[in-house]
Write a protein that holds these residues in place. Structure first.
Motif, PDB file in Angstrom:
ATOM      1  N   GLY A   1     -26.957 -22.836  10.130  1.00 12.89           N
ATOM      2  CA  GLY A   1     -25.916 -21.849   9.851  1.00 12.89           C
ATOM      3  C   GLY A   1     -25.072 -21.542  11.075  1.00 12.89           C
ATOM      4  O   GLY A   1     -23.853 -21.381  10.987  1.00 12.89           O
ATOM      5  N   ILE A   2     -25.710 -21.462  12.249  1.00 14.61           N
ATOM      6  CA  ILE A   2     -24.968 -21.236  13.494  1.00 14.61           C
ATOM      7  C   ILE A   2     -24.008 -22.391  13.753  1.00 14.61           C
ATOM      8  O   ILE A   2     -22.865 -22.184  14.172  1.00 14.61           O
ATOM      9  CB  ILE A   2     -25.953 -21.059  14.665  1.00 14.61           C
ATOM     10  CG1 ILE A   2     -26.713 -19.738  14.527  1.00 14.61           C
ATOM     11  CG2 ILE A   2     -25.225 -21.114  16.005  1.00 14.61           C
ATOM     12  CD1 ILE A   2     -27.832 -19.567  15.523  1.00 14.61           C
ATOM     13  N   ALA A   3     -24.454 -23.625  13.494  1.00 14.40           N
ATOM     14  CA  ALA A   3     -23.592 -24.789  13.700  1.00 14.40           C
ATOM     15  C   ALA A   3     -22.344 -24.699  12.824  1.00 14.40           C
ATOM     16  O   ALA A   3     -21.220 -24.926  13.298  1.00 14.40           O
ATOM     17  CB  ALA A   3     -24.367 -26.078  13.390  1.00 14.40           C
ATOM     18  N   GLY A   4     -22.526 -24.373  11.555  1.00 12.36           N
ATOM     19  CA  GLY A   4     -21.377 -24.270  10.661  1.00 12.36           C
ATOM     20  C   GLY A   4     -20.478 -23.095  10.972  1.00 12.36           C
ATOM     21  O   GLY A   4     -19.249 -23.199  10.895  1.00 12.36           O
ATOM     22  N   PHE A   5     -21.070 -21.967  11.346  1.00 13.24           N
ATOM     23  CA  PHE A   5     -20.286 -20.772  11.657  1.00 13.24           C
ATOM     24  C   PHE A   5     -19.470 -20.974  12.914  1.00 13.24           C
ATOM     25  O   PHE A   5     -18.290 -20.623  12.978  1.00 13.24           O
ATOM     26  CB  PHE A   5     -21.231 -19.578  11.813  1.00 13.24           C
ATOM     27  CG  PHE A   5     -20.551 -18.244  11.800  1.00 13.24           C
ATOM     28  CD1 PHE A   5     -20.363 -17.565  10.606  1.00 13.24           C
ATOM     29  CD2 PHE A   5     -20.119 -17.657  12.976  1.00 13.24           C
ATOM     30  CE1 PHE A   5     -19.740 -16.323  10.583  1.00 13.24           C
ATOM     31  CE2 PHE A   5     -19.500 -16.422  12.970  1.00 13.24           C
ATOM     32  CZ  PHE A   5     -19.305 -15.752  11.776  1.00 13.24           C
ATOM     33  N   ALA A   6     -20.101 -21.548  13.952  1.00  7.48           N
ATOM     34  CA  ALA A   6     -19.401 -21.744  15.229  1.00  7.48           C
ATOM     35  C   ALA A   6     -18.303 -22.786  15.121  1.00  7.48           C
ATOM     36  O   ALA A   6     -17.316 -22.734  15.873  1.00  7.48           O
ATOM     37  CB  ALA A   6     -20.393 -22.148  16.314  1.00  7.48           C
ATOM     38  N   SER A   7     -18.444 -23.744  14.205  1.00  6.12           N
ATOM     39  CA  SER A   7     -17.446 -24.814  14.064  1.00  6.12           C
ATOM     40  C   SER A   7     -16.501 -24.575  12.896  1.00  6.12           C
ATOM     41  O   SER A   7     -15.741 -25.482  12.530  1.00  6.12           O
ATOM     42  CB  SER A   7     -18.148 -26.161  13.872  1.00  6.12           C
ATOM     43  OG  SER A   7     -18.900 -26.175  12.668  1.00  6.12           O
ATOM     44  N   GLY A   8     -16.535 -23.390  12.316  1.00  2.00           N
ATOM     45  CA  GLY A   8     -15.708 -23.119  11.140  1.00  2.00           C
ATOM     46  C   GLY A   8     -14.224 -23.301  11.394  1.00  2.00           C
ATOM     47  O   GLY A   8     -13.499 -23.849  10.557  1.00  2.00           O
ATOM     48  N   GLN A   9     -13.741 -22.871  12.552  1.00  2.00           N
ATOM     49  CA  GLN A   9     -12.317 -23.023  12.863  1.00  2.00           C
ATOM     50  C   GLN A   9     -11.949 -24.480  13.093  1.00  2.00           C
ATOM     51  O   GLN A   9     -10.796 -24.871  12.889  1.00  2.00           O
ATOM     52  CB  GLN A   9     -11.980 -22.204  14.107  1.00  2.00           C
ATOM     53  CG  GLN A   9     -12.228 -20.712  13.957  1.00  2.00           C
ATOM     54  CD  GLN A   9     -12.001 -19.969  15.261  1.00  2.00           C
ATOM     55  OE1 GLN A   9     -10.906 -20.017  15.834  1.00  2.00           O
ATOM     56  NE2 GLN A   9     -13.020 -19.289  15.742  1.00  2.00           N
TER      57      GLN A   9
END
Length: 285
Positions: free
Chosen positions: A195-203
């Motif tokens: 989840g951190i990977a997806g959240f941090a790379s969302g932009q």
């Protein structure tokens, strides 16, 4: 161009490394390669966009809600796709069970979220150009996760229990460690990392249901390159993969960059089957 390759390569490499660490964390306590790792990264972006843009939550609260949602998926993965097949690891049934669950997650997300990429909000509104937060945020998130895991495994009793189960689950069970409970918590931890990977790379990657399939493959490459179960190898392999992929995008572009990644992947595995930082397995006879 060189600056763009470095910035985007490190950012994408950090995302791939985080997904690789997600694979390793789930594998360590169950000996199962769960193909839901990429879907957890996809959900990090989709849920983050949902909570912050559509529901209007502040970034910090949206981040917590995203991790809780991913953690719930991690628990479901262990209960539905992993636990029933643990007695049949030699038959590799987990490939079918985890892949089926990954496809279900992707299709449900596509139905509920839509099949078009959706925007992801800016979190800190810092930087521009090559110093934009969309480039450095995944790198910072990856560094914090790696440092946090090092502290967990080396300085806490829970982390040492995780390592004991990963080393020999039968011996850990004989010593009275709650193996099943630790396995569930390891899947919760892995889901949070995804989840951190997806959240941090969302932009950088946007909130898109198809990101799961991409992350499943590109996140597995650092695991294979760095050695299964080796988080430091996954980190170095992910960063190297990101830089190589972005350099190929700028030089040959299009589908040829993917071919270049496949070629590198195959060559390394042919030369070092256990991975660059893995150890060859041995069996005493």
């Amino acid at each position: 161009m060189f600056g763009s390759i470095i910035a985007s390569g490190l950012a994408m490499g950090a995302v791939y490394a985080l997904i690789g660490i997600t694979y390793n964390t789930m594998f360590s306590t169950s000996r199962v390669m769960s193909f839901t790792a990429g879907q957890l990264g996809m959900l990090g972006g989709v849920l983050g966009s949902l909570f912050m843009l559509k529901l209007g939550l502040p970034p910090w609260l949206g981040f917590i809600a995203t991790l809780l949602g991913c953690a719930a998926v991690g628990v479901v993965t262990e209960l539905v796709a992993v636990r029933p097949v643990l007695k049949s690891l030699d038959q590799h049934l987990y490939v079918l069970s985890t892949l089926a669950l990954a496809l279900m997650i992707q299709q449900v997300t596509a139905i509920e979220w839509g099949t078009e990429p959706q925007p992801f909000p800016r979190l800190f509104n810092l930087g521009s150009g090559l110093a934009d937060e969309k480039f450095w945020l995944p790198v910072v998130a990856c560094a914090l996760v790696v440092l946090g895991l090092e502290y967990l495994y080396r300085r806490t009793l829970v982390g040492m229990a995780f390592l004991a189960v990963a080393e020999d689950n039968f011996a850990a069970r004989a010593l009275g460690l709650p193996e099943r409970r630790l396995r569930v918590w390891s899947y919760v931890l892995a889901a949070a990392i995804g989840g951190i990977a997806g959240f941090a790379s969302g932009q950088l990657m946007l909130a898109f249901f198809a990101n799961g399939t991409l992350l499943n493959f590109y996140g597995f490459v650092p695991v294979a390159l760095g050695g299964l179960g080796n988080n430091r190898g996954a980190l170095l392999g992910g960063l190297a993969l990101g830089l190589f992929q972005q350099a190929a995008n700028f030089t040959v572009g299009g589908v040829f960059s993917s071919i270049a990644v496949f070629v590198l992947f195959i060559v390394v595995l042919l030369a070092v089957p256990q991975g660059l930082f893995g150890s060859a397995t041995a069996r005493r006879v």
